[in-house]
Design a protein around this motif. Structure first.
Motif, PDB file in Angstrom:
ATOM      1  N   LEU A 103       0.699  -1.215   0.343  1.00  0.00           N
ATOM      2  CA  LEU A 103       0.300  -0.148  -0.065  1.00  0.00           C
ATOM      3  C   LEU A 103       0.754   1.353   0.289  1.00  0.00           C
ATOM      4  O   LEU A 103       0.602   2.467  -0.741  1.00  0.00           O
ATOM      5  N   LEU A 104       2.294   1.095   1.172  1.00  0.00           N
ATOM      6  CA  LEU A 104       2.549   2.847   0.685  1.00  0.00           C
ATOM      7  C   LEU A 104       3.476   2.817  -0.907  1.00  0.00           C
ATOM      8  O   LEU A 104       3.203   4.045  -1.347  1.00  0.00           O
ATOM      9  N   SER A 105       3.696   1.699  -1.223  1.00  0.00           N
ATOM     10  CA  SER A 105       4.587   1.411  -2.476  1.00  0.00           C
ATOM     11  C   SER A 105       3.696   2.295  -3.512  1.00  0.00           C
ATOM     12  O   SER A 105       3.520   2.952  -4.602  1.00  0.00           O
ATOM     13  N   ALA A 106       1.898   1.704  -3.506  1.00  0.00           N
ATOM     14  CA  ALA A 106       1.235   2.869  -4.305  1.00  0.00           C
ATOM     15  C   ALA A 106       0.760   3.801  -3.928  1.00  0.00           C
ATOM     16  O   ALA A 106       0.998   4.645  -4.624  1.00  0.00           O
ATOM     17  N   GLY A 107       1.029   4.050  -2.879  1.00  0.00           N
ATOM     18  CA  GLY A 107       0.433   5.448  -2.421  1.00  0.00           C
ATOM     19  C   GLY A 107       1.741   6.079  -2.733  1.00  0.00           C
ATOM     20  O   GLY A 107       1.671   7.544  -3.441  1.00  0.00           O
ATOM     21  N   LEU A 108       3.209   5.720  -3.099  1.00  0.00           N
ATOM     22  CA  LEU A 108       4.249   6.691  -3.350  1.00  0.00           C
ATOM     23  C   LEU A 108       4.191   6.855  -4.806  1.00  0.00           C
ATOM     24  O   LEU A 108       4.721   8.246  -5.168  1.00  0.00           O
ATOM     25  N   ALA A 109       3.581   5.908  -5.832  1.00  0.00           N
ATOM     26  CA  ALA A 109       3.874   6.115  -7.313  1.00  0.00           C
ATOM     27  C   ALA A 109       3.087   7.459  -7.642  1.00  0.00           C
ATOM     28  O   ALA A 109       2.597   8.158  -8.010  1.00  0.00           O
ATOM     29  N   ALA A 110       1.592   7.467  -6.983  1.00  0.00           N
ATOM     30  CA  ALA A 110       0.741   8.674  -6.733  1.00  0.00           C
ATOM     31  C   ALA A 110       0.885   9.572  -6.379  1.00  0.00           C
ATOM     32  O   ALA A 110       0.742  10.975  -7.148  1.00  0.00           O
ATOM     33  N   ASP A 111       2.036   9.652  -5.426  1.00  0.00           N
ATOM     34  CA  ASP A 111       2.106  11.216  -4.579  1.00  0.00           C
ATOM     35  C   ASP A 111       3.286  11.494  -5.701  1.00  0.00           C
ATOM     36  O   ASP A 111       3.740  12.782  -6.082  1.00  0.00           O
ATOM     37  N   LEU A 112       4.371  10.432  -6.278  1.00  0.00           N
ATOM     38  CA  LEU A 112       5.209  11.403  -7.414  1.00  0.00           C
ATOM     39  C   LEU A 112       4.839  11.779  -8.718  1.00  0.00           C
ATOM     40  O   LEU A 112       4.678  12.547  -8.995  1.00  0.00           O
ATOM     41  N   ALA A 113       3.807  11.233  -9.284  1.00  0.00           N
ATOM     42  CA  ALA A 113       2.913  11.444 -10.511  1.00  0.00           C
ATOM     43  C   ALA A 113       2.149  12.899  -9.830  1.00  0.00           C
ATOM     44  O   ALA A 113       2.242  14.028 -10.464  1.00  0.00           O
ATOM     45  N   ASP A 163      -4.889  15.609   7.671  1.00  0.00           N
ATOM     46  CA  ASP A 163      -5.616  16.088   5.713  1.00  0.00           C
ATOM     47  C   ASP A 163      -6.105  14.525   6.066  1.00  0.00           C
ATOM     48  O   ASP A 163      -7.130  14.638   5.366  1.00  0.00           O
ATOM     49  N   VAL A 164      -5.211  13.455   5.955  1.00  0.00           N
ATOM     50  CA  VAL A 164      -5.595  11.965   6.287  1.00  0.00           C
ATOM     51  C   VAL A 164      -6.522  12.086   7.333  1.00  0.00           C
ATOM     52  O   VAL A 164      -8.007  10.880   6.637  1.00  0.00           O
ATOM     53  N   VAL A 165      -6.691  12.119   8.565  1.00  0.00           N
ATOM     54  CA  VAL A 165      -7.603  12.052   9.377  1.00  0.00           C
ATOM     55  C   VAL A 165      -8.944  12.256   8.494  1.00  0.00           C
ATOM     56  O   VAL A 165      -9.810  11.847   9.036  1.00  0.00           O
ATOM     57  N   ALA A 166      -8.897  13.170   8.096  1.00  0.00           N
ATOM     58  CA  ALA A 166      -9.923  14.535   7.801  1.00  0.00           C
ATOM     59  C   ALA A 166     -10.865  13.156   6.954  1.00  0.00           C
ATOM     60  O   ALA A 166     -12.457  13.327   7.496  1.00  0.00           O
ATOM     61  N   ARG A 178     -13.400   0.870  -0.793  1.00  0.00           N
ATOM     62  CA  ARG A 178     -12.067  -0.365   0.291  1.00  0.00           C
ATOM     63  C   ARG A 178     -10.375   0.437  -0.835  1.00  0.00           C
ATOM     64  O   ARG A 178      -9.459   1.115   0.444  1.00  0.00           O
ATOM     65  N   THR A 179     -10.447   0.915  -1.415  1.00  0.00           N
ATOM     66  CA  THR A 179      -8.666   1.394  -1.648  1.00  0.00           C
ATOM     67  C   THR A 179      -8.796   2.452  -1.500  1.00  0.00           C
ATOM     68  O   THR A 179      -7.366   3.155  -1.471  1.00  0.00           O
ATOM     69  N   ARG A 180      -9.269   2.787  -1.844  1.00  0.00           N
ATOM     70  CA  ARG A 180      -8.881   4.535  -1.182  1.00  0.00           C
ATOM     71  C   ARG A 180      -9.344   4.178   0.444  1.00  0.00           C
ATOM     72  O   ARG A 180      -7.781   5.492   0.964  1.00  0.00           O
ATOM     73  N   LEU A 181     -10.014   3.816   0.960  1.00  0.00           N
ATOM     74  CA  LEU A 181      -9.480   3.511   2.582  1.00  0.00           C
ATOM     75  C   LEU A 181      -8.003   2.978   2.926  1.00  0.00           C
ATOM     76  O   LEU A 181      -7.650   3.648   3.610  1.00  0.00           O
ATOM     77  N   LEU A 182      -7.380   2.155   2.033  1.00  0.00           N
ATOM     78  CA  LEU A 182      -6.340   1.037   2.697  1.00  0.00           C
ATOM     79  C   LEU A 182      -5.654   2.484   1.868  1.00  0.00           C
ATOM     80  O   LEU A 182      -4.306   2.696   3.273  1.00  0.00           O
ATOM     81  N   LEU A 183      -5.081   3.106   1.411  1.00  0.00           N
ATOM     82  CA  LEU A 183      -4.450   4.086   0.537  1.00  0.00           C
ATOM     83  C   LEU A 183      -4.243   5.156   1.560  1.00  0.00           C
ATOM     84  O   LEU A 183      -2.945   5.183   2.216  1.00  0.00           O
ATOM     85  N   LEU A 184      -5.272   5.408   2.986  1.00  0.00           N
ATOM     86  CA  LEU A 184      -5.327   6.361   3.350  1.00  0.00           C
ATOM     87  C   LEU A 184      -4.693   5.859   5.085  1.00  0.00           C
ATOM     88  O   LEU A 184      -3.827   6.523   5.090  1.00  0.00           O
TER      89      LEU A 184
END
Length: 674
Positions: A309-319, A586-589, A651-657
């Motif tokens: 999940l961290l790797s997937a979030g990293l790719a999105a943040d880099l983009a 921001d994530v908790v909100a 589900r995917t968005r919740l896991l990434l958060l």
């Protein structure tokens, strides 16, 4: 045999090469700018002095002082500063004229009322933190310069106030005209240069981050950009007075500011994600997780493990970071085009109304400084009235001016010391002028030529930040001590008494500010950190409606915190933890919003427990913690397990958060491990 290649002809250095290199060097360019600025100040001072004497004003030294106080290297800044000074002078003069006659029969009461007004002006100036604060400062110390000399002679207050407004207005007009017409230096040019430098720095440390640069260095670079954004906000205030396109440029700057906040937040998240992904290989504490986060659980989760999940979030943040950098360059291009319809030329995400810079305000600190100024001024007035010192009004007016003018800084002693040194030099120069130079002057041309050396030197040093306050001390003091006026009548004894009163006033102001208006760096740093923690918790609880303004204020606080951490151990870690807390809020909100829409009671219950644990975690000072918060990590694992067991549409968005939140709460530990 190898073929022989002829060697290139030697480069001939011409005789003029070295002189030309010196002429284009940055140091000489700075000297040239200082010389030009000083020359323009001299022309404005001479112009104001000539008109003042021509129309019969009796205190032309106020005109000279105003010219040098208002003048700025950039023409738009001179105009805006002049306007704020005029408004402040009018406000201070009006308040003094209203207050003095009402309390004329009670000198001590009048002194207390004047000190209270000055404290209020200082309080408002400290809350503003923009060039507009100069109007509040002027309203305060105009009252000091007019009011205290009128305590014992209240009948003259109106004429003195009118005369000061006239002299100040004349000085502002002279400075504005000269700086706007004589080789003007527009604010927009400075803005474009600073924007290009800031974007280049941001792109550089993004490349460094991807190359594996040290996280402490990156955190300090990020905080430096926060400070640079505050400088751009200050310049944006002057832009409106710079040209017909000033309003448009200010709008573009607000949009650029909002996008640069995205760059800061995204890059800090990318940095922490990269550090967290490297952590297991180094055995950092952050990698070990909690008792429930074992290798077996990770293996069972598969693509939904924390690492995946961290790797997937990293790719999105880099983009997202790449897009944000491109948007900033696009806005920079629009800034250079000066197009009022610039929103039509940019994507929709940039065309909306931008929030711009939102400043941190510390009401308690402002009140403390205002109260300290009030106490120092009142005590000085008590001593003056009790002793009956004939020149006490001069001393008290200087004390009030210094307490207000320098009271906006947390440690004003250094500034007052430099001004005191300049004032001492100004007294010596003024006595020389009064004794040996001005008595021999018979015409205005001779007077201007005689004043030119002192004014040129003062202007040259005024353009150099390290000597600005000392130069102001000289240029504000020597015309007063020299008795510059319509006639050559000069009283040596009066000049000496005034000089003593002036120096005593600055010295007493220094002592007063050390006692009542100085805040040590450690306490200031703790106040900023406490404000950061408080607003993070408020955002997590859902108490923030203006999210863009909240984020801007948080970054502004981190920019204020950076210089106070300089030289301290763990400074980079502290700044990195600040950005992580901002992202976590921001994530908790968002988690709070998504969790409230879930139909699964288990998910809602786990989310509520997780949010409570995160708020409790962030309200405590976690910067020096070297062990993970196991309760919080357990809550994260349970929340992820509940999402994996359910069938949520998001589900995917919740896991990434959840993975992003885990990254953010572990960021200080990962930094410590690095």
């Amino acid at each position: 045999m190898c073929a022989m290649h002829p060697s290139p002809p030697p480069v001939r250095r011409t005789v003029l090469a070295r002189p030309l290199a010196l002429l284009t060097s940055p140091a000489l360019r700075a000297d040239q700018e200082a010389a030009l600025f000083s020359l323009k100040c001299l022309v404005a001072a001479v112009l104001g002095l000539y008109v003042s004497l021509w129309i019969g004003l009796t205190r032309p030294f106020w005109v000279i002082g105003t010219v040098y106080l208002v003048s700025q290297p950039m023409s738009g800044a001179t105009l805006s500063r002049g306007l704020f000074r005029l408004l402040g002078t009018l406000g201070g003069a009006a308040a003094t004229v209203l207050l003095v006659p009402r309390f004329a029969n009670e000198p001590l009461v009048l002194s207390v009322v004047l000190a209270a007004w000055m404290g209020l002006c200082l309080y408002l100036a400290m809350l503003d933190r923009t060039p507009r604060a100069y109007a509040f400062l002027l309203a305060g110390y105009t009252t000091s310069l007019i009011g205290f000399p009128s305590v014992m002679a209240p009948e003259a207050v109106f004429s003195v106030a009118v005369m000061r407004v006239q002299e100040i207005s004349l000085g502002i007009l002279a400075a504005t005209l000269v700086h706007a017409l004589l080789l003007p230096r527009p604010v927009s040019r400075r803005v474009k240069v600073r924007v290009a430098a800031i974007l280049a720095d941001a792109e550089r440390w993004t490349r460094d981050m991807r190359a594996g640069a040290t996280e402490a260095v990156l955190a300090e670079d990020r905080a430096k950009v926060a400070v640079d954004l505050l400088e751009l906000h200050t310049l944006a205030v002057h832009l409106r007075f710079d040209s017909a396109y000033g309003v448009t440029q200010a709008e573009v700057l607000r949009a650029l500011h909002d996008r640069m906040l995205d760059v800061l937040v995204l890059s800090s998240g990318v940095e922490d994600a990269m550090a967290a992904l490297r952590a297991p290989a180094r055995g950092c504490p952050a990698a070990r997780g909690s008792a429930h986060d074992t290798a077996e659980v990770e293996e069972a989760a598969g693509v939904d493990s924390w690492q995946a999940l961290l790797s997937a979030g990293l790719a999105a943040d880099l983009a997202g970071l790449d897009v944000a950098h491109r948007d900033c360059r696009l806005l920079e291009h629009q800034l250079g085009r000066d197009d009022p319809h610039w929103r039509r030329q940019v994507p929709a995400r940039l065309a909306g109304e931008a929030r711009g810079h939102v400043l941190h305000r510390d009401h308690r600190l402002a009140l403390r400084s205002a109260l300290g100024a009030f106490i120092g001024i009142v005590l000085s007035c008590v001593v003056w009235i009790a002793t009956g010192w004939s020149d006490g009004a001069t001393a008290v007016s200087i004390i009030g001016t210094a307490c207000v003018l320098f009271g906006t800084t947390e440690a004003p002693a250094g500034h007052v010391m430099r001004y005191l040194a300049g004032s001492a030099i100004g007294v010596a120069v003024g006595l020389v002028y009064g004794l040996a130079i001005l008595p021999g002057m018979s015409g205005f041309v001779g007077l201007a030529v005689a004043l030119a050396p002192a004014l040129l030197l003062s202007g040259a040093f005024l353009a150099r930040p390290a000597f600005t306050l000392a130069a102001l001390g000289v240029v504000l003091t020597f015309p007063l001590v020299a008795g510059l006026g319509a006639t050559n009548a000069w009283d040596f004894v009066a000049a000496v008494n005034s000089s003593v009163a002036l120096l005593v006033g600055v010295g007493v102001a220094l002592c007063s500010m050390l006692l009542f208006q100085t805040l040590d760096t450690h306490r200031s740093r703790r106040r900023l950190q406490a404000a950061l923690r408080h607003d993070v918790a408020r955002r997590m609880r859902g108490g923030v409606s203006d999210v863009a303004g909240w984020r801007s204020r948080m970054v502004d606080r981190l920019g204020l915190l950076a210089p106070r951490l300089r030289g301290q151990p763990g400074a980079g870690q502290c700044l990195r933890a600040g950005f992580a807390a901002l992202r976590a809020a921001d994530v908790v909100a968002e988690l709070r919003c998504l969790g409230s829409r879930s139909d699964a009671p288990t998910i809602r219950r786990c989310h509520a427990a997780l949010i409570d644990a995160v708020i409790d975690h962030c309200q405590r000072d976690t910067l020096q913690r070297h062990a993970p918060d196991t309760h919080l990590l357990d809550c994260l694992d349970r929340a992820r397990g509940a999402v994996l067991a359910g069938d949520e549409p998001e589900r995917t968005r919740l896991l990434l958060l959840l993975a992003a939140l885990r990254r953010d709460v572990l960021a200080p530990l990962t930094a410590h491990g690095d």
